[in-house]
Enzyme design. Structure first.
Site: not given
Ligand code: GAR
Length: 209
Positions: A106, A108, A135, A144
């Site tokens: 994942n 985060h 991360s 997480d």
């Molecule tokens: C990213 O910032 C990722 O780290 C976060 O959502 C966004 C997705 O962006 N993930 C979380 O918050 C997981 N809980 P993307 O769809 O443009 O890759």
């Protein structure tokens, strides 16, 4: 080449970074993209790249366990070596997670173990942190909370709002996620039986880029 399945819920910019890395010769292929939302823009990114995709809408399932069972069946139909969560905004059941031990990553948007959960950028600003980041970690049952593989750090600027901060973090996500997936695909990264990530035959102490 290692087969990577990407789970998304939204824009899919991290998916795009993985697609771009694969296109540029990284030793993995994105074998499929699965979204829990039919309106996720990442599905369009998959289509443009000629990658098979599927939607599994959580609203069609009563129990979380039922959704996760259907998700596992769908994922296995693509026979991936690694499952990557890239903005997949669903909590997964411990049973599901256990089935992918050492095979699921994942990303985060925080310097874990700080700021687990949602709204990390807003909370970082509220806490007046001077630095923030992202991360990549192996997924465990603890939300997480799985072992960190690699992190990227960014400075928080006085003029930042949640949006500018998110954009700066996201740009670094697009560097560290393909890097971690490449390590896995090359057979250099694995999760030890005791839950410690190893890189190149030595325990990994969450390098910060
Ligand atoms: C990213 O910032 C990722 O780290 C976060 O959502 C966004 C997705 O962006 N993930 C979380 O918050 C997981 N809980 P993307 O769809 O443009 O890759």
């Amino acid at each position: 080449r290692a087969r990577i399945l990407v789970l998304i819920s939204g824009g899919g910019s991290n998916l795009q970074a993985l697609i771009d890395a694969a296109t540029a010769g990284a030793p993995f292929v994105i074998s499929a993209v699965v979204s829990n939302r039919s309106d996720a823009f990442g599905l369009e990114r998959a289509r443009r790249a000629g990658i098979p995709s599927a939607v599994l809408d959580h609203r069609d399932y009563g129990e979380r366990a039922d959704y996760d069972a259907a998700l596992a069946t769908l994922i296995e139909s693509f026979t991936p070596d690694l499952v990557t969560l890239a903005g997949f905004m669903r909590i997964l059941t411990p049973h599901f997670v256990a089935g992918y031990s050492g095979r699921m990553l994942n990303i985060h948007p925080s310097l874990l173990p700080k700021f687990r959960g949602l709204q990390t950028h807003r909370r970082v600003l509220e806490a007046r942190e001077s630095e923030h980041g992202a991360s990549v970690h192996f997924v465990t049952a603890e939300l997480d909370g799985g072992p960190v593989v690699v992190q990227a750090r960014v400075a928080v600027r006085p003029e930042d709002d949640a949006e500018t901060l998110a954009a700066r973090v996201l740009a670094r996500e697009h560097v560290i996620y393909p890097l971690a997936v490449r390590w896995f695909a090359e057979g250099r990264l694995r999760l030890n039986a005791d839950g410690v990530p190893w890189l190149d035959g030595a325990p990994l102490h969450a390098p910060v880029l």
